[in-house]
Design an enzyme around this catalytic site. Structure first.
Site, PDB file in Angstrom:
ATOM      1  CG  ASN A  57      -0.414  -0.640   2.582  1.00 13.64           C
ATOM      2  OD1 ASN A  57       0.929  -1.055   2.960  1.00 13.64           O
ATOM      3  ND2 ASN A  57      -0.828   0.627   3.892  1.00 13.64           N
ATOM      4  CB  VAL A  58       1.711   3.825  -2.477  1.00  9.51           C
ATOM      5  CG1 VAL A  58       2.996   4.748  -2.794  1.00  9.51           C
ATOM      6  CG2 VAL A  58       2.632   2.687  -2.554  1.00  9.51           C
ATOM      7  CD  GLU A  59      -1.377   4.971   4.867  1.00  5.29           C
ATOM      8  OE1 GLU A  59      -1.069   5.836   5.287  1.00  5.29           O
ATOM      9  OE2 GLU A  59      -2.167   3.640   4.918  1.00  5.29           O
ATOM     10  CB  CYS A  68      -5.243  -1.778  -1.882  1.00  8.52           C
ATOM     11  SG  CYS A  68      -6.403  -0.503  -0.347  1.00  8.52           S
ATOM     12  CD  GLU A  70      -5.404  -5.513  -1.404  1.00 12.48           C
ATOM     13  OE1 GLU A  70      -4.678  -4.983  -1.103  1.00 12.48           O
ATOM     14  OE2 GLU A  70      -6.031  -6.464  -0.702  1.00 12.48           O
ATOM     15  CB  CYS A 100     -10.895  -2.444   0.117  1.00 12.42           C
ATOM     16  SG  CYS A 100      -9.993  -1.712  -1.587  1.00 12.42           S
ATOM     17  CB  CYS A 103      -8.348  -4.629  -3.968  1.00 16.59           C
ATOM     18  SG  CYS A 103      -7.152  -3.230  -3.468  1.00 16.59           S
TER      19      CYS A 103
HETATM   20  N1  THU Z   1      -4.804  -1.504   2.517  1.00 14.99           N
HETATM   21  C1  THU Z   1      -4.549  -2.242   1.986  1.00 14.99           C
HETATM   22  O1  THU Z   1      -3.580  -2.381   1.366  1.00 14.99           O
HETATM   23  N2  THU Z   1      -4.670  -3.341   1.655  1.00 14.99           N
HETATM   24  C2  THU Z   1      -5.850  -4.056   2.255  1.00 14.99           C
HETATM   25  O2  THU Z   1      -6.516  -4.936   1.791  1.00 14.99           O
HETATM   26  C3  THU Z   1      -6.338  -3.749   3.518  1.00 14.99           C
HETATM   27  C4  THU Z   1      -6.223  -1.685   3.364  1.00 14.99           C
HETATM   28  C5  THU Z   1      -4.757  -0.569   2.654  1.00 14.99           C
HETATM   29  C6  THU Z   1      -5.217   0.866   2.484  1.00 14.99           C
HETATM   30  C7  THU Z   1      -4.351   1.688   3.544  1.00 14.99           C
HETATM   31  O3  THU Z   1      -3.243   2.111   2.798  1.00 14.99           O
HETATM   32  C8  THU Z   1      -4.264   0.913   5.485  1.00 14.99           C
HETATM   33  O4  THU Z   1      -4.220  -0.239   4.305  1.00 14.99           O
HETATM   34  C9  THU Z   1      -5.959   1.295   5.947  1.00 14.99           C
HETATM   35  O5  THU Z   1      -6.600   0.894   5.050  1.00 14.99           O
END
Ligand code: THU
Length: 140
Positions: A57-59, A68, A70, A100, A103
């Site tokens: 995940n890259v925020e 996310c 995935e 989510c 994804c």
């Molecule tokens: N996130 C994912 O990368 N994959 C998931 O299956 C659930 C959520 C990330 C998004 C965000 O950066 C962090 O988790 C919290 O929601």
């Protein structure tokens, strides 16, 4: 035996292969960029050819721009010319992470029978698939 060889040998997708893919996802989560949620996620996507593409995940400071793990893995694989996927594992040291909705929709584009491997840790792995995770997903 290398993970890739295990995947190719077990075409029916064994628990051993699921464990291996989950471990790769957990390892990938070390590169997660999650300074806002502190929820670090890694994904490992297995292609039909036996290659594994990882993602994290890259925020972003503009929260909605976050991607996310995935989708990072899927987009990376597609960018490399791969479109046939066998399974994806999702792992986080911060808790169990089911993909989510967005994804699930992205995975659904490439196959309803893609296996989805999730778990709290290596000892509690659950194997499901896109069809189960996204019934009646959108299609054109
Ligand atoms: N996130 C994912 O990368 N994959 C998931 O299956 C659930 C959520 C990330 C998004 C965000 O950066 C962090 O988790 C919290 O929601």
């Amino acid at each position: 035996m290398k993970a890739k060889d295990i995947f190719i040998k077990n075409k029916d997708f064994s628990m051993e292969a699921a464990d291996s893919l989950f471990a790769m996802a957990l390892k990938a989560s070390e590169n997660s960029y999650a300074p806002y949620s502190n929820f670090h996620v890694g994904a490992a996507l297995l292609t039909a050819e036996g290659e594994v593409f990882t993602g994290v995940n890259v925020e972003n400071a503009s929260y909605g721009a976050t991607v996310c793990a995935e989708r990072t893995a899927v987009f990376s694989a597609v960018a490399a010319g791969k479109r046939k996927f066998v399974a994806i594992a999702v792992a986080s040291p911060d808790g169990k992470a089911y993909p989510c909705g967005m994804c699930r929709q992205v995975l659904s584009e490439f196959g309803k029978d893609i296996k989805i491997i999730v778990g709290l840790d290596a000892e509690s792995i659950e194997i499901t698939d896109v069809a189960e995770m996204l019934p009646k997903g959108f299609e054109l």
